[in-house]
Write a protein that holds these residues in place. Sequence first.
Motif, PDB file in Angstrom:
ATOM      1  N   ILE A  70       0.843  -1.196   0.000  1.00 28.91           N
ATOM      2  CA  ILE A  70       0.000   0.000   0.000  1.00 28.91           C
ATOM      3  C   ILE A  70       0.875   1.243   0.000  1.00 28.91           C
ATOM      4  O   ILE A  70       1.834   1.343   0.787  1.00 28.91           O
ATOM      5  N   PHE A  71       0.527   2.193  -0.859  1.00 26.70           N
ATOM      6  CA  PHE A  71       1.194   3.500  -0.877  1.00 26.70           C
ATOM      7  C   PHE A  71       0.145   4.552  -0.551  1.00 26.70           C
ATOM      8  O   PHE A  71      -0.849   4.694  -1.256  1.00 26.70           O
ATOM      9  N   GLN A  72       0.393   5.289   0.511  1.00 29.96           N
ATOM     10  CA  GLN A  72      -0.560   6.296   0.970  1.00 29.96           C
ATOM     11  C   GLN A  72       0.057   7.688   0.912  1.00 29.96           C
ATOM     12  O   GLN A  72       1.165   7.909   1.403  1.00 29.96           O
ATOM     13  N   VAL A  73      -0.659   8.610   0.307  1.00 27.80           N
ATOM     14  CA  VAL A  73      -0.244  10.010   0.272  1.00 27.80           C
ATOM     15  C   VAL A  73      -0.963  10.734   1.402  1.00 27.80           C
ATOM     16  O   VAL A  73      -2.192  10.831   1.402  1.00 27.80           O
ATOM     17  N   GLY A  74      -0.203  11.221   2.361  1.00 22.46           N
ATOM     18  CA  GLY A  74      -0.787  11.930   3.499  1.00 22.46           C
ATOM     19  C   GLY A  74      -0.787  11.082   4.747  1.00 22.46           C
ATOM     20  O   GLY A  74      -1.390  10.007   4.781  1.00 22.46           O
ATOM     21  N   ALA A  75      -0.102  11.565   5.788  1.00 22.06           N
ATOM     22  CA  ALA A  75      -0.036  10.867   7.071  1.00 22.06           C
ATOM     23  C   ALA A  75      -1.112  11.418   8.010  1.00 22.06           C
ATOM     24  O   ALA A  75      -1.967  12.215   7.610  1.00 22.06           O
ATOM     25  N   ILE A  76      -1.083  10.982   9.261  1.00 20.71           N
ATOM     26  CA  ILE A  76      -2.072  11.436  10.248  1.00 20.71           C
ATOM     27  C   ILE A  76      -1.756  12.875  10.636  1.00 20.71           C
ATOM     28  O   ILE A  76      -0.730  13.155  11.254  1.00 20.71           O
ATOM     29  N   GLU A  77      -2.657  13.760  10.286  1.00 20.89           N
ATOM     30  CA  GLU A  77      -2.432  15.194  10.491  1.00 20.89           C
ATOM     31  C   GLU A  77      -2.369  15.561  11.970  1.00 20.89           C
ATOM     32  O   GLU A  77      -1.558  16.384  12.399  1.00 20.89           O
ATOM     33  N   SER A  78      -3.263  14.980  12.762  1.00 19.97           N
ATOM     34  CA  SER A  78      -3.321  15.272  14.188  1.00 19.97           C
ATOM     35  C   SER A  78      -3.926  14.081  14.910  1.00 19.97           C
ATOM     36  O   SER A  78      -4.733  13.334  14.335  1.00 19.97           O
ATOM     37  N   LEU A  79      -3.544  13.895  16.173  1.00 18.22           N
ATOM     38  CA  LEU A  79      -4.103  12.814  16.976  1.00 18.22           C
ATOM     39  C   LEU A  79      -5.338  13.244  17.753  1.00 18.22           C
ATOM     40  O   LEU A  79      -5.875  12.465  18.541  1.00 18.22           O
ATOM     41  N   GLN A  80      -5.811  14.463  17.515  1.00 16.99           N
ATOM     42  CA  GLN A  80      -7.064  14.884  18.128  1.00 16.99           C
ATOM     43  C   GLN A  80      -8.212  14.051  17.548  1.00 16.99           C
ATOM     44  O   GLN A  80      -8.234  13.738  16.358  1.00 16.99           O
ATOM     45  N   THR A  81      -9.172  13.728  18.395  1.00 18.32           N
ATOM     46  CA  THR A  81     -10.275  12.868  17.983  1.00 18.32           C
ATOM     47  C   THR A  81     -11.030  13.425  16.783  1.00 18.32           C
ATOM     48  O   THR A  81     -11.467  12.670  15.904  1.00 18.32           O
TER      49      THR A  81
END
Length: 199
Positions: A43-54
């Motif tokens: 899997i290739f994903q563009v864009g990681a987790i922006e914030s850990l806020q719910t």
Amino acid sequence: MDFQFAMAIMNGHTDIDIDTSVKLRDPIIKYVLQLFDKKPVKIFQVGAIESLQTMFRVGSGWSDIIFGAYIKEFGGSLTIADIDLDHLANSHLMGGAMGYKVTLQLGDAIESISNDYDIYYLDGAEDPDQALEQFKKIEQTKSVVLVDDIQSKAVSLTEYLNFKNIEFKIHDVGNGGMMTIDMRTKNEDDLNNKGDING
């Protein structure tokens, strides 16, 4: 700020209900994974987790945790590209907490995206042309492509797909809809058609 969902995941709780009126992306991502019949996938994903806020679990989706759970159980790999190191750090933290390995690429995804993956998830900048540029680099692959927030990110791509008569599906999820493009049969059909012409 509310980090309860992220903390619950990091404490080993994966089945957590979210009270939201937004239709989550989870069923579409899980549907695409089911297409691979519990086999390993790259899997290739563009864009990681922006914030850990719910609130970002709803707004951004955190697809990492769904892809990661799959490859942890059935094998494969997850590569994530992002121009923001903090976002990559969030994805790295979640991968470590949930026990799946993630390969991180810092920089513009167009520089690292290649044609040897089974699934591509294009969820980069709010740019109507970026997804099209990325798609053109992987257009000849036998893969499944997902594009998020299509009202803002897939304007040019939608026009291109229609022009090229490439089938795609629109899903009413997230903030602006999601698109899936199954290139596995499309590229086989292209080869068969070329064979008919030359034969």
